[in-house]
Structure formats: structure tokens, C-alpha cells
Design a protein around this motif. Structure first.
Motif, PDB file in Angstrom:
ATOM      1  N   GLU A  10       0.847  -1.199   0.000  1.00 25.45           N
ATOM      2  CA  GLU A  10       0.000   0.000   0.000  1.00 25.45           C
ATOM      3  C   GLU A  10       0.878   1.243   0.000  1.00 25.45           C
ATOM      4  O   GLU A  10       1.773   1.397   0.833  1.00 25.45           O
ATOM      5  CB  GLU A  10      -0.902   0.028   1.232  1.00 25.45           C
ATOM      6  N   THR A  11       0.613   2.143  -0.923  1.00 29.03           N
ATOM      7  CA  THR A  11       1.233   3.470  -0.899  1.00 29.03           C
ATOM      8  C   THR A  11       0.333   4.361  -0.053  1.00 29.03           C
ATOM      9  O   THR A  11      -0.836   4.558  -0.383  1.00 29.03           O
ATOM     10  CB  THR A  11       1.358   4.055  -2.315  1.00 29.03           C
ATOM     11  N   VAL A  12       0.866   4.857   1.051  1.00 21.95           N
ATOM     12  CA  VAL A  12       0.071   5.694   1.948  1.00 21.95           C
ATOM     13  C   VAL A  12      -0.045   7.085   1.331  1.00 21.95           C
ATOM     14  O   VAL A  12       0.953   7.698   0.937  1.00 21.95           O
ATOM     15  CB  VAL A  12       0.707   5.773   3.350  1.00 21.95           C
ATOM     16  N   ASP A  13      -1.263   7.566   1.234  1.00 21.41           N
ATOM     17  CA  ASP A  13      -1.571   8.847   0.590  1.00 21.41           C
ATOM     18  C   ASP A  13      -1.584   9.977   1.618  1.00 21.41           C
ATOM     19  O   ASP A  13      -2.644  10.433   2.040  1.00 21.41           O
ATOM     20  CB  ASP A  13      -2.950   8.755  -0.068  1.00 21.41           C
ATOM     21  N   TYR A  14      -0.398  10.417   2.041  1.00 18.57           N
ATOM     22  CA  TYR A  14      -0.337  11.541   2.970  1.00 18.57           C
ATOM     23  C   TYR A  14      -0.760  12.823   2.253  1.00 18.57           C
ATOM     24  O   TYR A  14      -0.580  12.963   1.057  1.00 18.57           O
ATOM     25  CB  TYR A  14       1.085  11.736   3.506  1.00 18.57           C
ATOM     26  N   VAL A  33      -4.784  -8.442   3.140  1.00 19.64           N
ATOM     27  CA  VAL A  33      -3.392  -8.501   3.578  1.00 19.64           C
ATOM     28  C   VAL A  33      -2.584  -7.472   2.785  1.00 19.64           C
ATOM     29  O   VAL A  33      -2.634  -7.434   1.559  1.00 19.64           O
ATOM     30  CB  VAL A  33      -2.813  -9.914   3.371  1.00 19.64           C
ATOM     31  N   HIS A  34      -1.880  -6.619   3.526  1.00 18.48           N
ATOM     32  CA  HIS A  34      -1.087  -5.565   2.901  1.00 18.48           C
ATOM     33  C   HIS A  34       0.024  -5.135   3.850  1.00 18.48           C
ATOM     34  O   HIS A  34       0.034  -5.512   5.016  1.00 18.48           O
ATOM     35  CB  HIS A  34      -1.971  -4.362   2.539  1.00 18.48           C
ATOM     36  N   TRP A  35       0.943  -4.360   3.321  1.00 21.31           N
ATOM     37  CA  TRP A  35       1.990  -3.751   4.142  1.00 21.31           C
ATOM     38  C   TRP A  35       2.305  -2.370   3.565  1.00 21.31           C
ATOM     39  O   TRP A  35       1.923  -2.052   2.444  1.00 21.31           O
ATOM     40  CB  TRP A  35       3.250  -4.624   4.190  1.00 21.31           C
ATOM     41  N   HIS A  36       2.953  -1.550   4.356  1.00 19.41           N
ATOM     42  CA  HIS A  36       3.326  -0.214   3.916  1.00 19.41           C
ATOM     43  C   HIS A  36       4.532   0.248   4.712  1.00 19.41           C
ATOM     44  O   HIS A  36       4.959  -0.429   5.651  1.00 19.41           O
ATOM     45  CB  HIS A  36       2.159   0.776   4.063  1.00 19.41           C
ATOM     46  N   VAL A  68       1.526  -1.652  14.649  1.00 22.09           N
ATOM     47  CA  VAL A  68       2.014  -2.474  13.540  1.00 22.09           C
ATOM     48  C   VAL A  68       3.268  -1.798  12.976  1.00 22.09           C
ATOM     49  O   VAL A  68       3.184  -0.686  12.447  1.00 22.09           O
ATOM     50  CB  VAL A  68       0.944  -2.604  12.433  1.00 22.09           C
ATOM     51  N   PRO A  69       4.438  -2.447  13.097  1.00 20.72           N
ATOM     52  CA  PRO A  69       5.654  -1.838  12.555  1.00 20.72           C
ATOM     53  C   PRO A  69       5.595  -1.694  11.037  1.00 20.72           C
ATOM     54  O   PRO A  69       4.904  -2.459  10.357  1.00 20.72           O
ATOM     55  CB  PRO A  69       6.756  -2.838  12.955  1.00 20.72           C
ATOM     56  N   ALA A  70       6.324  -0.742  10.512  1.00 17.53           N
ATOM     57  CA  ALA A  70       6.426  -0.575   9.062  1.00 17.53           C
ATOM     58  C   ALA A  70       6.954  -1.865   8.444  1.00 17.53           C
ATOM     59  O   ALA A  70       7.793  -2.546   9.027  1.00 17.53           O
ATOM     60  CB  ALA A  70       7.368   0.587   8.742  1.00 17.53           C
ATOM     61  N   GLY A  71       6.412  -2.215   7.278  1.00 20.75           N
ATOM     62  CA  GLY A  71       6.878  -3.402   6.579  1.00 20.75           C
ATOM     63  C   GLY A  71       6.256  -4.703   7.030  1.00 20.75           C
ATOM     64  O   GLY A  71       6.657  -5.768   6.575  1.00 20.75           O
TER      65      GLY A  71
END
Length: 200
Positions: A10-14, A33-36, A68-71
């Protein structure tokens, strides 16, 4: 809520020039299921919330806190209720050598639930509310104060982890810490038990 998903990334849209994104989430929607590359904090406000994180299922009750840690691969089931979902750009913490020991809190998922120290749970919940208030009333210094509160939250968890480890001999604790640091810095090499015994 997930806007840009490429496979499971997931690309987080800040928002432009910001590195924090907070949802006051009431969506009854499943998040696959995803990660960012963001640190994610989830706190249910009404009703529980079930999350899968790093292959393990966590059942959060109201006011429980999941970090939830990054990655980290994670998913959320579709559930009614209200929860705060906070995403923090990981780079400002992970790339700062002064925060190395603090960042170790984020090596694996952290669940602060009903079985955790109640004073810690309340303290962290209050910090999350303060972060949400700063985010909602955003001004030029809000993000600075948000990251100060995030660091305070991580520091309180780290203090709790340290105090839970009860060793009579502080030299033993210091030596153990240096061995853990050595493993974290050299995990990609062939570390033997004899190597660690020599260090100890």
C-alpha cells in the motif's frame, strides 16, 4: 481506506507536506493482507476489532492498542464500530541513530490489551487522543508535537518492557543488551553460539 494497493504493498496517501494520516474509521469494510512503509496504530473506540498481523490473529477490545511496525503484513476484518487508525511515516524515526534503542520497540507487532499494565494502557490511550486532537486542529507546529507524542508513546512502551525484565545484576542486563544489539546488527552473518559466549 486503502487507496493505492499494488499487490500487497500500500502506498500511503499523505496530504502534501505532511507525514501523518489519521482515520476516525467507521467503515464496515475488510482490508486485505497488505503492508506499507508507515507505522500503524489502531485503537478501537466502540466495539472490538480483529486484526491479523505477522501471521497471528489479535482480538482488540475497546481502548486496546495495536502497533504495527512498518513493513509488516497485516489485514483487518470487516466489522462495525469505530476505531482510530493512525499512520506515521517511518523514516523520521528509523533513520535517526539517536533513536536506535527506542526503535527496537517496533521490531515486531505490539499489543497493549486488557492483560497489559492498566496504567500504561491508560497513558498510551491518552497520548493517542492528544495526537488525534492535534491532527484535527492542525496548524504549523502540529506535526512536530504529534511526533513528540509518538516518541513519548514508544518510550513508555520501552520503559515498560525494560521494567518487566527483572535482573538483580545490572552488569548482566548491560551485557545482555550488548549481545542483543550485536545480533540485531549482524543477523545477516553466520553468528555462532560460541561467538556470543565469547562476548558474554
Amino acid at each position: 481506506m486503502i487507496v493505492h494497493l499494488d499487490g500487497d504493498f500500500e502506498t500511503v496517501d499523505y496530504v502534501e507536506n505532511r507525514s501523518v494520516l489519521i482515520y476516525d474509521n467507521v467503515d464496515n469494510e475488510e482490508y486485505p493482507v497488505h503492508w506499507h512503509n508507515a507505522i500503524e496504530i489502531v485503537m478501537p473506540l466502540t466495539n472490538g476489532y480483529t486484526m491479523m498481523c505477522d501471521g497471528k490473529t489479535y482480538d482488540l477490545h475497546e481502548r486496546d492498542i495495536m502497533i504495527v511496525p512498518a513493513g509488516t503484513l497485516h489485514a483487518m476484518k470487516a466489522q462495525s464500530g469505530r476505531r482510530l487508525i493512525m499512520l506515521f511515516d517511518n523514516r523520521s524515526i528509523s533513520s535517526n541513530p539517536a533513536l536506535y534503542d527506542l526503535y527496537s520497540v517496533l521490531k515486531s507487532p505490539v499489543m497493549i490489551g486488557e492483560e497489559s499494565d492498566e496504567e500504561l494502557r491508560i497513558s498510551l490511550g491518552n497520548l493517542i487522543k492528544e495526537i488525534y486532537t492535534l491532527y484535527s486542529n492542525f496548524d504549523v507546529l502540529s506535526e512536530v508535537y504529534i511526533y513528540i507524542k509518538l516518541l513519548t508513546l514508544l518510550a513508555r512502551i520501552k520503559e515498560n518492557q525494560i521494567s518487566a525484565v527483572k535482573y538483580d545484576d545490572e552488569k548482566y542486563l548491560e551485557k545482555f543488551g550488548s549481545i542483543i544489539k550485536y545480533i540485531e546488527q549482524n543477523y545477516m552473518y553466520n553468528i555462532t553460539l560460541d561467538d556470543l559466549a565469547r562476548m558474554a
